[in-house]
Design an enzyme around this catalytic site. Structure first.
Site, PDB file in Angstrom:
ATOM      1  N   HIS A  24      43.820  26.159  18.699  1.00  0.00           N
ATOM      2  CA  HIS A  24      43.087  25.840  19.937  1.00  0.00           C
ATOM      3  C   HIS A  24      43.728  26.428  21.201  1.00  0.00           C
ATOM      4  CE1 HIS A  24      40.414  23.321  17.698  1.00  0.00           C
ATOM      5  NE2 HIS A  24      41.360  22.502  17.323  1.00  0.00           N
TER       6      HIS A  24
ATOM      7  N   ASN B  36      35.051  13.079  14.109  1.00  0.00           N
ATOM      8  CA  ASN B  36      34.995  14.536  14.194  1.00  0.00           C
ATOM      9  C   ASN B  36      34.586  15.185  12.869  1.00  0.00           C
ATOM     10  OD1 ASN B  36      35.627  16.889  15.976  1.00  0.00           O
ATOM     11  ND2 ASN B  36      37.098  17.346  14.360  1.00  0.00           N
TER      12      ASN B  36
ATOM     13  N   LYS C 275      42.571  17.113   8.304  1.00  0.00           N
ATOM     14  CA  LYS C 275      41.972  15.885   8.855  1.00  0.00           C
ATOM     15  C   LYS C 275      40.716  15.449   8.092  1.00  0.00           C
ATOM     16  CE  LYS C 275      41.268  17.530  13.036  1.00  0.00           C
ATOM     17  NZ  LYS C 275      41.877  18.874  12.878  1.00  0.00           N
TER      18      LYS C 275
END
Length: 448
Positions: A185, A138, A115
């Site tokens: 996660h 982010n 990302k």
């Protein structure tokens, strides 16, 4: 309107300042009390933000109209449950900032890995196309902070995490990119299904006039095309796609649709970034740029001039013929697999860190062909050791600190060897974050 901002790290602090600037009454609450949180006190005072640190004054919160949640705060946390019980509307920092830029065209980038690099590369290209572009999310600079610096950007290229997507309502990217989906996660989500559900919210407000860019080689991502509304483009390292970008004969091509001729964009050797995974990231950036009308020559110039980000396969130094590479951003087994694949010879690998409940089986299977010696540290060292033994790889050692790891690597390395820090794990057992881990690695290497 009274706004409660929850979380006094960067996102929460700049959401508070943005809210204050727009005339709202703001109160910031933060349960933690540490050096990082306290470092924001001067800017909060300078901007007249009321705040509390080290506690949540639950009894005061019923008077607020809206709560803005920082992305690091899980939706099952006590403060969220309390706010919900009081009937207070809850949104995230990204959603809140987005309210103040209704005319900005957003290019949103999500996925498990890649990302940040894809966001930075895409942003680099867009800034060459139109300087009135902001880049962050982010990636490091919250959207709230970007809009304080530039209240009306033409384009916003935003790394958009699953944590941020949990709390969106109206966030509506013109372009949504989904790079890949692998295990991550699981310290926050009960299952991979829950994690995926959060990720695919990136498409929830898009219409047929918007664009979705999907990884054709990732089956889970590719199959999303059947359930989302925007116009679909694909990227692939393996297939000639009908609409999108692909790699063929070591060149990147773009194809508008199945009837059009492929257009050559750039030769792979002109991409400065290491690794096939960065070719994938480049493919996604190419499509994002083309669908938004960026000139091919600007795209080529952007790709050629992009130097990459710190802590992502970052060259640090050569010492007595030994090259040290900082890949601290690799916080999942899959990202470390991609890092290992970027080199054409075995490396001395430094790995381990804090747990995200990941499975190291696939990573360990690569050790025999890709790793000369494995140096383990941190909370996950025992799990990585077990996975290595199960994969019949026994050339490893466990150390107690990053400094010990670097010094040990230097001792066993020969000229022309590569020492790669690519932890496959988060950093919170020994460091503030992956940047702190990477910076400490660079400092230790530069002291050799």
């Amino acid at each position: 309107m009274k706004i409660l901002v929850v979380g006094a790290r960067r996102s929460g602090v700049f959401a508070s300042i943005l809210a204050k600037k727009h005339g709202f009454e703001v109160f910031l609450t933060e349960i933690a009390d540490n050096k990082e949180v306290r470092s924001f006190e001067p800017i909060l005072k300078e901007n007249g933000i009321s705040y509390e640190i080290g506690k949540h004054s639950f009894e005061k919160f019923s008077t607020f109209d809206l709560a803005v949640l920082s992305p690091g705060i899980p939706l099952n946390s006590p403060i969220v449950k309390d706010l919900e019980s009081k009937g207070i509307k809850i949104i995230g920092e990204l959603e809140f900032a987005n309210m103040f830029a209704p005319n900005t065209k957003v290019i949103a980038i999500t996925g498990t890995n890649g990302k940040s690099t894809t966001t930075a590369l895409t942003g680099h290209i867009f800034k060459l196309h139109n300087p009135n572009t902001v880049v962050g999310g982010n990636l490091g600079t919250p959207y709230s902070e970007l809009l304080l610096e530039n209240p009306n950007p033409e384009y916003a290229v935003l790394e958009t995490s699953c944590f941020q997507l949990e709390t969106i309502e109206q966030y509506h990217p013109k372009v949504s990119v989904f790079l890949n989906f692998t295990e991550d996660h699981l310290d926050r989500y009960a299952s991979m299904e829950d994690y995926f559900k959060a990720k695919k919210r990136i498409f929830m407000n898009q219409t047929e006039s918007d664009y979705a860019i999907l990884n054709y080689d990732d089956v889970v991502v590719r199959e999303l095309s059947d359930e989302i509304k925007p116009r679909k483009y694909f990227f692939s390292l393996k297939e000639v796609v009908n609409s999108g970008a692909f790699l063929k004969d070591n060149k990147i091509f773009f194809k508008e649709n199945k009837f059009s001729e492929p257009i050559e964009i750039i030769d792979r050797k002109e991409i400065p970034l290491l690794g096939l995974h960065n070719v994938e990231n480049t493919l996604a950036s190419v499509i994002s740029s083309i669908v938004m009308g960026v000139n091919f020559e600007v795209i080529r110039k952007g790709i050629r001039s992009f130097k990459g980000l710190p802590h992502r396969l970052e060259y640090v130094r050569e010492v007595n013929g030994v090259i040290f590479i900082n890949d601290s951003k690799s916080t999942t087994p899959d990202s470390t697999i991609k890092a290992l694949e970027a080199f054409d010879k075995k490396v001395i690998l430094i790995a381990g860190g804090s747990s995200k409940n990941n499975d190291f089986t696939q990573l360990a299977k690569m050790f025999k062909s890709r790793v000369k010696f494995l140096i383990l540290l941190g909370q996950t060292a025992p799990q990585l050791k077990e996975a290595s033994i199960n994969a019949n790889f026994h050339d490893f050692a466990i150390v107690k600190s990053l400094k010990e790891a670097v010094n040990f690597a230097k001792t066993i390395a020969s000229p022309n060897d590569i020492v790669l820090l690519s932890p496959a794990c988060a950093s919170f057992d020994m460091f503030r974050d992956f940047e702190d881990r990477g910076e400490q690695f660079k400092e230790i290497v530069n002291e050799l």
